[in-house]
Motif scaffolding. Structure first.
Motif, PDB file in Angstrom:
ATOM      1  N   CYS A 121       0.823  -1.209   0.000  1.00  0.00           N
ATOM      2  CA  CYS A 121       0.000   0.000   0.000  1.00  0.00           C
ATOM      3  C   CYS A 121       0.860   1.263   0.000  1.00  0.00           C
ATOM      4  O   CYS A 121       1.785   1.390   0.793  1.00  0.00           O
ATOM      5  CB  CYS A 121      -0.911  -0.005   1.223  1.00  0.00           C
ATOM      6  N   CYS A 124       0.229   3.073   3.635  1.00  0.00           N
ATOM      7  CA  CYS A 124       0.628   2.542   4.945  1.00  0.00           C
ATOM      8  C   CYS A 124       1.608   1.387   4.856  1.00  0.00           C
ATOM      9  O   CYS A 124       2.072   0.906   5.886  1.00  0.00           O
ATOM     10  CB  CYS A 124      -0.611   2.096   5.726  1.00  0.00           C
ATOM     11  N   GLY A 126       0.840  -1.535   3.933  1.00  0.00           N
ATOM     12  CA  GLY A 126       0.092  -2.767   4.171  1.00  0.00           C
ATOM     13  C   GLY A 126       0.029  -3.650   2.937  1.00  0.00           C
ATOM     14  O   GLY A 126       0.346  -3.228   1.830  1.00  0.00           O
ATOM     15  N   CYS A 155      -6.121  -2.725   0.473  1.00  0.00           N
ATOM     16  CA  CYS A 155      -5.101  -2.786   1.520  1.00  0.00           C
ATOM     17  C   CYS A 155      -5.699  -3.439   2.752  1.00  0.00           C
ATOM     18  O   CYS A 155      -6.708  -2.982   3.276  1.00  0.00           O
ATOM     19  CB  CYS A 155      -4.575  -1.397   1.860  1.00  0.00           C
ATOM     20  N   CYS A 158      -5.189  -0.628   5.946  1.00  0.00           N
ATOM     21  CA  CYS A 158      -5.888   0.648   6.101  1.00  0.00           C
ATOM     22  C   CYS A 158      -7.160   0.753   5.271  1.00  0.00           C
ATOM     23  O   CYS A 158      -7.920   1.689   5.420  1.00  0.00           O
ATOM     24  CB  CYS A 158      -4.965   1.815   5.777  1.00  0.00           C
ATOM     25  N   GLU A 160      -7.377   1.199   2.018  1.00  0.00           N
ATOM     26  CA  GLU A 160      -7.243   1.933   0.760  1.00  0.00           C
ATOM     27  C   GLU A 160      -7.500   0.974  -0.404  1.00  0.00           C
ATOM     28  O   GLU A 160      -7.154  -0.199  -0.325  1.00  0.00           O
ATOM     29  CB  GLU A 160      -5.830   2.521   0.651  1.00  0.00           C
TER      30      GLU A 160
HETATM   31 ZN   LIG Z   1      -2.837   0.805   3.435  1.00  0.00          ZN
END
Ligand SMILES: [Zn+2]
Length: 192
Positions: A121, A124, A126, A155, A158, A160
């Protein structure tokens, strides 16, 4: 992995949070809705938190990942300086597998971080998983539109979402052709 740049300092973050001089991102509202984390818990975590990672973005500047606790519950809070003197809380979550081995350490594979490059991501770090997103909603002139079942990279940390160029072209075409059909009930929560 802390490098010096324009990421916010811990003392500044604490000061801003205490004074309510902060904004939160839309992600966090989504987390409230799923009851994963509360604003009280985020404030607790910031108050006793420390910075564990700095994330640099080419365009968005740097953000600081903070680990703090609300009681026994570990919480990660991603913080940035909004460049107007306010703290921006980008997202907050409880660190857990598959991303985090424990609140301080990411799960690693062969010495490398999982999900590097394409699987990682932008916001973050992730892990991205390919899914079909049930609902994408957006508003236009006071009306709520929902686009369903879009293939996307989600993600896991988070929330996203990443849509391929191909999928975004198709969505855009369907919107332009006004191919909306059907309505659904919407539940409304009034803030005031
Ligand atoms: Zn993320």
């Amino acid at each position: 992995m802390i490098s010096s740049n324009d990421a916010p300092e811990i003392e500044w973050i604490k000061e801003k949070a205490k004074a309510d001089d902060y904004n939160i991102s839309e992600h966090i509202i989504r987390y409230f809705l799923t009851k994963k984390v509360t604003i009280r818990e985020i404030e607790d975590a910031i108050a006793n938190g420390r910075i564990i990672e700095i994330h640099s973005h080419p365009e968005k500047g740097a953000s600081a990942l903070l680990l703090g606790y609300s009681g026994e519950k570990p919480i990660h809070v991603m913080c940035a300086d909004d460049q107007h003197g306010w703290l921006l809380v980008l997202f907050a979550y409880v660190p857990a597998r598959p991303m985090w081995k424990d609140p301080l350490n990411r799960v690693t594979k062969g010495g490398k971080r999982m999900g590097e490059k394409l699987n990682k991501c932008f916001f973050c770090g992730g892990k991205i998983k390919q899914v079909k997103v049930g609902n994408f909603d957006y508003r236009l002139e006071g009306k709520l539109y929902v686009v369903k079942d879009i293939p996307a990279g989600l993600c896991m940390q988070c929330g996203e979402k990443y849509i391929t160029a191909q999928a975004s072209k198709k969505i855009n075409r369907l919107i332009e052709e006004d191919r909306f059909g059907g309505t659904e009930e919407v539940f409304v929560l009034k803030y005031e």
